[in-house]
Design a protein around this motif. Structure first.
Motif, mmCIF file in Angstrom:
data_model
loop_
_atom_site.group_PDB
_atom_site.id
_atom_site.type_symbol
_atom_site.label_atom_id
_atom_site.label_comp_id
_atom_site.label_asym_id
_atom_site.label_seq_id
_atom_site.Cartn_x
_atom_site.Cartn_y
_atom_site.Cartn_z
ATOM 1 N N ASP A 193 0.813 -1.217 0.000
ATOM 2 C CA ASP A 193 0.000 0.000 0.000
ATOM 3 C C ASP A 193 0.849 1.271 0.000
ATOM 4 O OD1 ASP A 193 -2.067 -1.788 0.078
ATOM 5 O OD2 ASP A 193 -2.682 -1.317 2.124
ATOM 6 N N ALA A 194 1.900 1.318 0.805
ATOM 7 C CA ALA A 194 2.759 2.504 0.856
ATOM 8 C C ALA A 194 3.478 2.720 -0.481
ATOM 9 C CB ALA A 194 3.776 2.383 1.992
ATOM 10 N N GLU A 195 3.870 1.649 -1.135
ATOM 11 C CA GLU A 195 4.527 1.764 -2.437
ATOM 12 C C GLU A 195 3.550 2.277 -3.492
ATOM 13 O OE1 GLU A 195 7.783 -1.814 -2.387
ATOM 14 O OE2 GLU A 195 5.662 -2.397 -2.479
ATOM 15 N N ILE A 196 2.321 1.770 -3.450
ATOM 16 C CA ILE A 196 1.289 2.239 -4.384
ATOM 17 C C ILE A 196 1.049 3.726 -4.173
ATOM 18 C CG2 ILE A 196 -1.149 2.054 -5.046
ATOM 19 C CD1 ILE A 196 -0.979 -0.945 -4.199
ATOM 20 N N THR B 275 -5.871 6.996 0.941
ATOM 21 C CA THR B 275 -6.554 7.015 -0.356
ATOM 22 C C THR B 275 -6.411 5.665 -1.048
ATOM 23 O OG1 THR B 275 -6.210 9.399 -0.544
ATOM 24 C CG2 THR B 275 -6.717 8.207 -2.579
ATOM 25 N N VAL B 276 -5.248 5.042 -0.941
ATOM 26 C CA VAL B 276 -5.066 3.688 -1.483
ATOM 27 C C VAL B 276 -6.073 2.749 -0.835
ATOM 28 C CG1 VAL B 276 -3.519 1.684 -1.630
ATOM 29 C CG2 VAL B 276 -2.630 3.992 -2.054
ATOM 30 N N HIS B 277 -6.209 2.832 0.486
ATOM 31 C CA HIS B 277 -7.164 1.967 1.192
ATOM 32 C C HIS B 277 -8.591 2.217 0.713
ATOM 33 C CE1 HIS B 277 -4.170 1.565 4.776
ATOM 34 N NE2 HIS B 277 -3.812 0.856 3.718
ATOM 35 N N ALA B 278 -8.936 3.480 0.473
ATOM 36 C CA ALA B 278 -10.270 3.801 -0.031
ATOM 37 C C ALA B 278 -10.483 3.193 -1.419
ATOM 38 C CB ALA B 278 -10.476 5.313 -0.070
ATOM 39 N N HIS B 279 -9.474 3.298 -2.281
ATOM 40 C CA HIS B 279 -9.582 2.693 -3.610
ATOM 41 C C HIS B 279 -9.713 1.175 -3.507
ATOM 42 C CE1 HIS B 279 -9.148 6.235 -6.037
ATOM 43 N NE2 HIS B 279 -7.932 6.523 -5.569
#
Length: 92
Positions: free
Chosen positions: A43-46, A56-60
């Motif tokens: 997630d941090a890399e994304i 925002t990654v988690h929301a996506h």
């Protein structure tokens, strides 16, 4: 474009068969997140790659999982791989 009869299978979630064309409603950004997920990015890399926050990654990811009817990273990745097979390197 509708690809009737294309079926994918996910073994460890509640989704057994699904017409891939039904999931064409993922946003372009969700597809970017899904592509990054499918190559094993965390997630941090994304977030860093796409210039967005980890939240925002988690929301996506929540949105992707909901739209695809899956409950895991591996199930979402299986979907993406099948999508690439059907559309021939669509996400290159």
């Amino acid at each position: 474009m509708r690809q009737s009869g294309i079926v994918i299978s996910a073994h460890n979630d509640h989704r057994h068969e699904r017409d891939v064309a039904d999931d064409d409603h993922l946003t372009p950004r969700e597809l970017e997140v899904l592509k990054a997920l499918s190559i094993g990015m965390q997630d941090a890399e994304i977030a860093a790659e796409l210039f967005i926050s980890v939240r925002t990654v988690h929301a996506h990811l929540r949105s992707i999982y909901s739209k695809l009817g899956v409950h895991s990273r591996s199930a979402a990745t299986r979907y993406f791989v099948q999508l690439e097979v059907i559309h021939g390197q669509l996400m290159a």
